[in-house]
Design a protein around this motif. Structure first.
Motif, short mmCIF file in Angstrom:
data_model
loop_
_atom_site.label_atom_id
_atom_site.label_comp_id
_atom_site.label_asym_id
_atom_site.label_seq_id
_atom_site.Cartn_x
_atom_site.Cartn_y
_atom_site.Cartn_z
N GLU A 84 6.37 9.35 -24.19
CA GLU A 84 7.08 8.58 -22.90
C GLU A 84 7.43 9.43 -21.89
OE1 GLU A 84 10.80 7.15 -25.09
OE2 GLU A 84 9.47 6.42 -26.38
N ASP A 85 7.84 10.42 -21.75
CA ASP A 85 7.96 11.28 -20.47
C ASP A 85 6.77 11.21 -19.46
OD1 ASP A 85 10.91 11.39 -21.27
OD2 ASP A 85 10.49 13.55 -22.00
N ALA A 86 5.68 11.62 -20.16
CA ALA A 86 4.55 11.84 -19.71
C ALA A 86 4.05 10.54 -18.87
CB ALA A 86 3.35 12.12 -20.47
N ALA A 87 4.25 9.21 -19.77
CA ALA A 87 3.72 7.94 -19.29
C ALA A 87 4.89 7.61 -18.00
CB ALA A 87 4.02 6.97 -20.24
N PHE A 88 5.94 7.94 -18.12
CA PHE A 88 6.89 7.63 -17.11
C PHE A 88 6.61 8.53 -15.66
CE2 PHE A 88 11.00 8.50 -14.86
CZ PHE A 88 11.45 7.31 -14.45
N LYS A 89 6.23 9.68 -15.91
CA LYS A 89 5.74 10.63 -14.56
C LYS A 89 4.59 9.95 -14.29
CE LYS A 89 8.10 14.78 -16.13
NZ LYS A 89 7.90 16.23 -16.45
N GLN A 90 3.58 9.55 -14.92
CA GLN A 90 2.38 9.22 -14.45
C GLN A 90 2.51 7.82 -13.73
OE1 GLN A 90 -0.53 10.45 -14.60
NE2 GLN A 90 -1.62 8.83 -13.73
N LYS A 91 3.59 6.93 -14.19
CA LYS A 91 3.77 5.67 -13.33
C LYS A 91 4.68 6.01 -12.31
CE LYS A 91 6.31 1.46 -14.13
NZ LYS A 91 7.12 0.50 -14.96
N GLN A 92 5.42 6.91 -12.17
CA GLN A 92 6.05 7.32 -10.88
C GLN A 92 5.06 7.85 -9.99
OE1 GLN A 92 9.19 10.35 -11.78
NE2 GLN A 92 10.71 8.66 -11.57
N LYS A 93 3.90 8.42 -10.26
CA LYS A 93 2.96 9.13 -9.34
C LYS A 93 2.16 7.91 -8.81
CE LYS A 93 2.39 13.46 -11.29
NZ LYS A 93 1.29 14.49 -12.01
N GLU A 94 1.94 7.00 -9.51
CA GLU A 94 1.28 5.81 -9.11
C GLU A 94 2.05 4.96 -8.23
OE1 GLU A 94 0.00 3.75 -12.44
OE2 GLU A 94 -1.52 5.26 -13.13
N GLN A 95 3.25 4.76 -8.55
CA GLN A 95 4.10 4.15 -7.49
C GLN A 95 4.21 4.74 -6.16
OE1 GLN A 95 7.85 3.63 -9.57
NE2 GLN A 95 7.23 1.70 -10.61
N GLN A 96 4.30 6.23 -6.14
CA GLN A 96 4.36 6.86 -4.95
C GLN A 96 3.02 6.94 -4.07
OE1 GLN A 96 7.14 8.69 -4.18
NE2 GLN A 96 6.20 9.25 -2.12
N LYS A 97 1.87 6.74 -5.00
CA LYS A 97 0.90 6.59 -4.15
C LYS A 97 0.74 5.20 -3.52
CE LYS A 97 -1.86 9.72 -6.76
NZ LYS A 97 -3.21 9.99 -7.70
N ALA A 98 1.07 4.25 -4.12
CA ALA A 98 1.05 2.90 -3.61
C ALA A 98 2.10 2.87 -2.16
CB ALA A 98 1.48 2.01 -4.55
N LEU A 99 3.24 3.56 -2.52
CA LEU A 99 4.12 3.53 -1.32
C LEU A 99 3.42 4.14 0.00
CD1 LEU A 99 7.15 2.75 -0.47
CD2 LEU A 99 7.63 5.06 -1.26
N GLU A 100 2.86 5.35 -0.59
CA GLU A 100 2.26 6.10 0.76
C GLU A 100 1.18 5.00 1.48
OE1 GLU A 100 2.99 8.98 2.25
OE2 GLU A 100 4.36 9.24 0.85
N ALA A 101 0.39 4.32 0.52
CA ALA A 101 -0.77 3.61 1.03
C ALA A 101 -0.01 2.48 2.00
CB ALA A 101 -1.56 2.99 0.10
N ALA A 102 1.13 1.85 1.37
CA ALA A 102 1.66 0.75 2.01
C ALA A 102 2.31 1.55 3.45
CB ALA A 102 2.91 0.20 1.52
N LYS A 103 2.80 2.52 3.39
CA LYS A 103 3.21 3.32 4.75
C LYS A 103 2.12 3.27 5.81
CE LYS A 103 7.20 5.64 3.11
NZ LYS A 103 7.74 7.02 2.90
N GLN A 104 1.08 3.79 5.33
CA GLN A 104 -0.25 4.08 6.13
C GLN A 104 -0.70 2.58 7.00
OE1 GLN A 104 -3.24 6.05 4.07
NE2 GLN A 104 -2.00 8.05 4.10
#
Length: 64
Positions: free
Chosen positions: A25-45
């Motif tokens: 569960e922790d590993a999946a949660f961390k992976q989900k956070q990384k994906e959200q961070q990447k999406a946020l960076e793409a939206a900022k660009q």
């Protein structure tokens, strides 16, 4: 007089947590956070490029 002790009290020491124990569960949660961070960076660009923002809203007439 034990009722009037000055200064800060020392906090009780907490036992150290084992940080190496991670379950799926922790590993999946961390992976989900990384994906959200990447999406946020793409939206900022994309937003930094500029341009019109949708073009909707109230349009004013030329009359006064």
């Amino acid at each position: 007089m034990t009722g009037r002790e000055g200064g800060k009290k020392k906090p009780l020491k907490q036992p150290k947590k084992d940080s190496k124990e991670t379950d799926e569960e922790d590993a999946a949660f961390k992976q989900k956070q990384k994906e959200q961070q990447k999406a946020l960076e793409a939206a900022k660009q994309k937003a930094a490029k500029g341009g019109p923002l949708g073009g909707g809203g109230i349009k004013k007439s030329g009359k006064k």
